[in-house]
Design a protein around this motif. Structure first.
Motif, mmCIF file in Angstrom:
data_model
loop_
_atom_site.group_PDB
_atom_site.id
_atom_site.type_symbol
_atom_site.label_atom_id
_atom_site.label_comp_id
_atom_site.label_asym_id
_atom_site.label_seq_id
_atom_site.Cartn_x
_atom_site.Cartn_y
_atom_site.Cartn_z
ATOM 1 N N SER A 152 1.093 -1.800 -0.185
ATOM 2 C CA SER A 152 -0.021 0.538 0.059
ATOM 3 C C SER A 152 1.001 1.267 0.611
ATOM 4 C CB SER A 152 -0.561 -0.241 1.414
ATOM 5 O OG SER A 152 -1.847 1.304 1.376
ATOM 6 N N PRO A 177 -2.755 -10.332 10.823
ATOM 7 C CA PRO A 177 -1.562 -8.484 11.368
ATOM 8 C C PRO A 177 -0.597 -8.435 12.297
ATOM 9 C CG PRO A 177 -3.898 -8.638 10.112
ATOM 10 C CD PRO A 177 -3.915 -9.759 11.008
ATOM 11 N N GLU A 186 2.894 -4.641 8.384
ATOM 12 C CA GLU A 186 4.044 -3.593 8.521
ATOM 13 C C GLU A 186 5.203 -3.801 8.374
ATOM 14 O OE1 GLU A 186 6.017 -0.136 11.054
ATOM 15 O OE2 GLU A 186 4.189 -1.075 12.107
ATOM 16 N N PHE A 202 3.555 -0.759 4.517
ATOM 17 C CA PHE A 202 2.813 -0.972 5.095
ATOM 18 C C PHE A 202 1.664 -1.755 3.584
ATOM 19 C CE2 PHE A 202 3.643 2.665 7.670
ATOM 20 C CZ PHE A 202 3.639 2.543 8.474
ATOM 21 N N THR A 203 1.037 -2.837 4.524
ATOM 22 C CA THR A 203 0.125 -3.581 3.123
ATOM 23 C C THR A 203 -1.618 -3.201 3.312
ATOM 24 O OG1 THR A 203 -0.374 -5.540 4.666
ATOM 25 C CG2 THR A 203 2.397 -5.353 3.826
ATOM 26 N N ARG A 204 -2.326 -3.755 1.937
ATOM 27 C CA ARG A 204 -3.348 -3.654 2.494
ATOM 28 C C ARG A 204 -3.934 -4.614 3.054
ATOM 29 N NH1 ARG A 204 -1.386 -2.239 -2.462
ATOM 30 N NH2 ARG A 204 -2.604 0.299 -4.182
ATOM 31 N N THR A 205 -3.278 -5.533 3.525
ATOM 32 C CA THR A 205 -3.816 -6.747 4.656
ATOM 33 C C THR A 205 -3.516 -6.266 6.190
ATOM 34 O OG1 THR A 205 -1.786 -7.780 3.718
ATOM 35 C CG2 THR A 205 -3.663 -8.665 2.955
ATOM 36 N N HIS A 206 -2.451 -5.315 6.023
ATOM 37 C CA HIS A 206 -2.557 -4.357 7.788
ATOM 38 C C HIS A 206 -2.009 -5.319 7.825
ATOM 39 C CE1 HIS A 206 -6.755 -2.947 7.271
ATOM 40 N NE2 HIS A 206 -7.430 -4.134 6.821
#
Length: 259
Positions: free
Chosen positions: A178, A225, A201, A195-199
């Protein structure tokens, strides 16, 4: 009795002069045809067809090709035109095909978009795998499957390296990234936070990103996550849920009261 010997006839000499004259006339005729052809409109470029570009304009491609309508059709070789077009920073490949009479077809393949970035003026730009930044007007839909870079300086060499590494990541895994920000350290000047879209870090480095992406994907698919560090060693710590935080705060309060 004397026998009279037959008179031997002298061989007829071939007239070579006529053949030479015909050869000269033929060459003159061919030369005349060549002069007429190269001075006629049929030997000129009548149309330049350009296809395949997305960020590049036809005017930019035409200018880089260094050919124009009206130029001699056979004057510039196709491979030279291809090399000229590839000097544009956003063009990865170029293919030129000449169709007689007069048509030159140029097919362009640009570097793929691997990320987006917001400028200081708030404008959205697309970052190509070559590191080239292009205006991203009309590219908003691609924000759903490309990361956004923030906090990067325009001249940061790590950013160009990052775009090259992102081009090596499969599209499915790239779509989950993201936001990417730089967090350099002495040990890792190319350290980044993702930061990923699947929450999740993720703390990693640009230089090892393509090698770590499969391990990252495995953690994302099997774990809750959390924070993932992928540098010299790989670690994973799940985020603390609100319920757990609340219970801990309650326990602390009870301890304080009991004391």
């Amino acid at each position: 009795m004397n026998t009279q010997m037959p008179v031997l006839k002298e061989p007829v000499r071939k007239r070579r002069g006529n053949k030479k004259l015909l050869a000269v006339l033929f060459l003159l005729f061919i030369a005349l045809l060549g002069v007429l052809f190269f001075n006629s409109s049929i030997s000129k470029i009548s149309e330049i067809q350009i296809t395949g570009m997305h960020f590049t304009t036809t005017e930019q491609i035409a200018a880089a090709s260094k050919i124009e309508t009206g130029d001699p059709f056979f004057q510039t070789a196709s491979d030279l035109i291809e090399r000229n077009v590839k000097t544009l920073p956003q063009v990865e490949e170029a293919k030129v095909m000449k169709v007689f009479p007069g048509i030159v077809k140029i097919t362009v393949q640009e570097y793929p978009v691997v990320a987006f970035e917001l400028t200081a003026q708030g404008e959205l730009t697309a970052l190509l795998s070559s590191g080239t930044s292009m205006p991203a007007a009309g590219e908003g839909a691609q924000l759903l499957d490309k990361p956004v870079l923030s906090g990067w300086s325009e001249s940061d060499p790590v950013k160009k390296e990052l775009t090259e590494k992102l081009a090596l990541i499969p599209q499915k895994q790239l779509a989950d990234l993201s936001e990417i920000t730089p967090i350099p350290s002495k040990a890792y000047p190319d350290r980044i936070r993702i930061f990923t879209r699947t929450h999740f870090e993720v703390i990693t480095a640009v230089s090892v990103l393509p090698q770590k992406i499969d391990a990252l994907n495995a953690v994302i698919e099997t774990q809750e996550p959390g924070k993932i560090t992928m540098l010299l060693a790989d670690t994973y710590v799940p985020f603390q849920t609100e319920g757990e935080e609340g219970s801990e705060n309650g326990d602390n309060a009870e301890n304080v009261q009991s004391e």
